[in-house]
Design a protein around this motif. Structure first.
Motif, PDB file in Angstrom:
ATOM      1  N   UNK A 230      66.526 -23.132  55.479  1.00 29.18           N
ATOM      2  CA  UNK A 230      65.852 -23.283  54.186  1.00 29.18           C
ATOM      3  C   UNK A 230      64.421 -22.763  54.263  1.00 29.18           C
ATOM      4  N   UNK A 231      63.708 -23.137  55.314  1.00 31.54           N
ATOM      5  CA  UNK A 231      62.320 -22.692  55.464  1.00 31.54           C
ATOM      6  C   UNK A 231      62.267 -21.176  55.645  1.00 31.54           C
ATOM      7  N   UNK A 232      63.151 -20.633  56.472  1.00 31.99           N
ATOM      8  CA  UNK A 232      63.163 -19.185  56.697  1.00 31.99           C
ATOM      9  C   UNK A 232      63.433 -18.429  55.401  1.00 31.99           C
ATOM     10  N   UNK A 233      64.375 -18.927  54.605  1.00 30.44           N
ATOM     11  CA  UNK A 233      64.695 -18.261  53.338  1.00 30.44           C
ATOM     12  C   UNK A 233      63.485 -18.264  52.402  1.00 30.44           C
ATOM     13  N   UNK A 234      62.783 -19.380  52.330  1.00 26.91           N
ATOM     14  CA  UNK A 234      61.628 -19.467  51.442  1.00 26.91           C
ATOM     15  C   UNK A 234      60.477 -18.592  51.924  1.00 26.91           C
ATOM     16  N   UNK A 235      60.308 -18.489  53.237  1.00 23.13           N
ATOM     17  CA  UNK A 235      59.279 -17.594  53.775  1.00 23.13           C
ATOM     18  C   UNK A 235      59.603 -16.143  53.428  1.00 23.13           C
ATOM     19  N   UNK A 236      60.863 -15.766  53.618  1.00 25.21           N
ATOM     20  CA  UNK A 236      61.260 -14.385  53.341  1.00 25.21           C
ATOM     21  C   UNK A 236      61.107 -14.050  51.863  1.00 25.21           C
ATOM     22  N   UNK A 237      61.502 -14.988  51.006  1.00 27.92           N
ATOM     23  CA  UNK A 237      61.406 -14.740  49.572  1.00 27.92           C
ATOM     24  C   UNK A 237      59.954 -14.631  49.123  1.00 27.92           C
TER      25      UNK A 237
END
Length: 327
Positions: A159-166
């Protein structure tokens, strides 16, 4: 994997950007207009879009438009036979039932809320806007507004990785690169004292005082209160050394000062006590010496309001390392 109620410190993604342009209302209006256009294209809505002849807000909040609610056969029939059945995006946000129904169907790892804060910066050679960004994933929004069961499971890292990438992808459309982050507060304060060190510090009132200042400093740092955090960490260093002097040399500098046996004891005096015959590493002693030299700069920053987060984090990491080395 995580389960139950998520911790905001582990999930809210933060970053800092810098916009190098003349800090005028017109330039800020153009930037905010571009932000609004891009975020709308990404499926977000805001009430903070810049309006003509209206003073600009320095904070903009964008919320993910919830999915369209599932339609009953009756709703579909009404759409076919007449007006009034069209979906209203605003209604999905203002109608509690529709909002919660839509929120429930949003994937946990989707960025649900973006908050942008613009702060004017004037430097000797450059000026512009510091841009502070916070991204709240849908999972955290669900935990606040829906009743997640204790068995509700999720993958924190994903979840954190996805939000960072977005975050980086969306602001990359504006050709912006972060100067700090993306990060979560849990990541920045990941280092902790060892259990052995904590146990030893808790054996004496001075050690307990040092722990109190460490905890208060961490709370201030999480809230972005840099001056308060720095003050707590400096006092944490002082009380750690005071306790070490009692434990190692059976010398209570506080008591001696109160009895008039010695004069005032300053930060520089305490750090000098560690320069000879001490388990503290040379790296730690060197850091403490640098802090002595930085005191005037920190005081100047305190008056002007300027203080770098990295300065505070450096003091914190040195305090934790010192405590582990001494005890």
């Amino acid at each position: 994997m995580g389960s139950g109620q998520p911790n905001s410190e582990e999930f809210i993604v933060k970053a800092k950007y810098f916009l190098p342009l003349e800090p005028t209302e017109e330039n800020l209006r153009q930037i905010q207009t571009r932000f609004t256009k891009i975020l709308r294209e990404e499926g977000y809505i805001t009430d903070d879009a810049p309006l003509p002849y209206v003073t600009l807000d320095r904070t903009m909040e964008f919320v993910k438009i919830p999915p369209e609610p599932k339609k009953s056969r009756w709703d579909k029939l009404k759409e076919k036979i007449g007006p009034g059945g069209s979906d209203d995006i605003r209604e999905r946000l203002t109608d509690t039932q529709k909002f919660l129904s839509g929120l429930e169907r949003v994937a946990d790892d989707i960025p649900f809320r973006f908050v942008f804060r613009f702060k004017t910066f004037h430097g000797d050679e450059v000026e512009g806007y510091d841009l502070f960004v916070e991204v709240t994933p849908a999972l955290l929004q669900k935990s606040r507004q829906l009743r997640l069961s204790e068995n509700y499971s999720y993958n924190t890292d994903n979840i954190v990785d996805r939000n960072k990438r977005e975050l980086q992808r969306i602001l990359g459309r504006l050709e912006l690169e972060p100067i700090q982050g993306p990060y979560t507060e849990a990541e920045t304060l990941d280092t902790r004292l060892s259990e052995t060190t904590i146990d030893q510090l808790e054996e004496h009132s001075y050690g307990k005082t040092a722990l109190k200042y460490i905890n208060e400093g961490d709370q201030s740092l999480r809230r972005g209160l840099l001056h308060a955090a720095l003050s707590c960490y400096i006092q944490g260093i002082e009380w750690t050394i005071l306790y070490y002097k009692i434990q190692q040399d059976d010398e209570d500098l506080v008591e001696e000062q109160q009895n008039g046996e010695i004069g005032p004891v300053y930060f520089s005096d305490l750090t000098e006590e560690l320069e000879e015959d001490t388990p503290a590493s040379q790296k730690t002693i060197s850091k403490l010496s640098n802090f002595n030299q930085a005191e005037r700069r920190w005081m100047a920053h305190h008056k002007s309001g300027e203080l770098q987060r990295q300065d505070v984090e450096n003091v914190r990491s040195t305090l934790l390392r010192l405590s582990d080395e001494l005890f």
